[in-house]
Write a protein that holds these residues in place. Sequence first.
Motif, mmCIF file in Angstrom:
data_model
loop_
_atom_site.group_PDB
_atom_site.id
_atom_site.type_symbol
_atom_site.label_atom_id
_atom_site.label_comp_id
_atom_site.label_asym_id
_atom_site.label_seq_id
_atom_site.Cartn_x
_atom_site.Cartn_y
_atom_site.Cartn_z
ATOM 1 N N TYR A 27 0.664 -1.705 0.467
ATOM 2 C CA TYR A 27 0.152 0.679 -0.147
ATOM 3 C C TYR A 27 0.938 1.447 0.287
ATOM 4 N N HIS A 28 0.264 2.862 -0.942
ATOM 5 C CA HIS A 28 1.263 3.812 -0.729
ATOM 6 C C HIS A 28 1.438 3.856 0.914
ATOM 7 N N ASN A 29 2.447 4.307 0.989
ATOM 8 C CA ASN A 29 3.097 4.462 2.571
ATOM 9 C C ASN A 29 3.272 6.276 2.833
ATOM 10 N N ASN A 30 2.894 6.541 3.479
ATOM 11 C CA ASN A 30 2.421 8.043 4.090
ATOM 12 C C ASN A 30 1.178 8.817 3.153
ATOM 13 N N CYS A 31 0.664 7.429 3.187
ATOM 14 C CA CYS A 31 -0.703 8.613 2.923
ATOM 15 C C CYS A 31 -2.254 7.533 3.496
ATOM 16 N N MET A 35 -2.834 3.463 3.149
ATOM 17 C CA MET A 35 -3.207 2.840 4.877
ATOM 18 C C MET A 35 -4.916 2.562 5.600
ATOM 19 N N PRO A 54 4.629 -1.057 3.872
ATOM 20 C CA PRO A 54 3.625 -0.062 2.728
ATOM 21 C C PRO A 54 4.930 0.327 1.734
ATOM 22 N N VAL A 55 4.718 1.086 1.113
ATOM 23 C CA VAL A 55 5.307 1.603 0.060
ATOM 24 C C VAL A 55 6.118 2.427 -0.906
ATOM 25 N N GLN A 56 6.934 2.588 -0.841
ATOM 26 C CA GLN A 56 7.241 4.594 -1.414
ATOM 27 C C GLN A 56 7.366 4.008 -3.136
ATOM 28 N N THR A 66 10.726 -2.740 -3.233
ATOM 29 C CA THR A 66 9.440 -3.403 -2.967
ATOM 30 C C THR A 66 9.749 -4.566 -2.452
#
Length: 124
Positions: A27-31, A35, A54-56, A66
């Motif tokens: 999932y999109h990290n820092n979002c 989350m 989490p993935v940037q 990844t």
Amino acid sequence: MSKTLKVKIMTTTTNRPTLNNKIVCLYHNNCTDGMMSAVIAKFYHHKDDFVAVPVQYQKPTEEDKTPILGDNVDTVYILDFSFSPEKTLPMLFKSDGTRRKVVMLDHHLSAMNEWFSERKENIL
């Protein structure tokens, strides 16, 4: 007297984590969207062998953290972002050639443009 340990962080593919859970959620990290998407997926699969990572995703390739998908992974969720078709298509197959389920949910216009700007072969 305390000692300081210096560790060099390697960013090659050999240092990417290998996941072997049956269900992997990237999932999109820092979002918040990412989350919450992961929370919903976990709620849906609450009794299953599930891991959310989490993935940037917009980092340059040399910084790519990844995870590597092990052969036990049957289902991959990619939530609130998308990889390029070139990076996503290999995720469809285990090392023995059997297919795994990949579910990608992304509401961003940039993702739709990348995936559908021209006809992509073998997507479905």
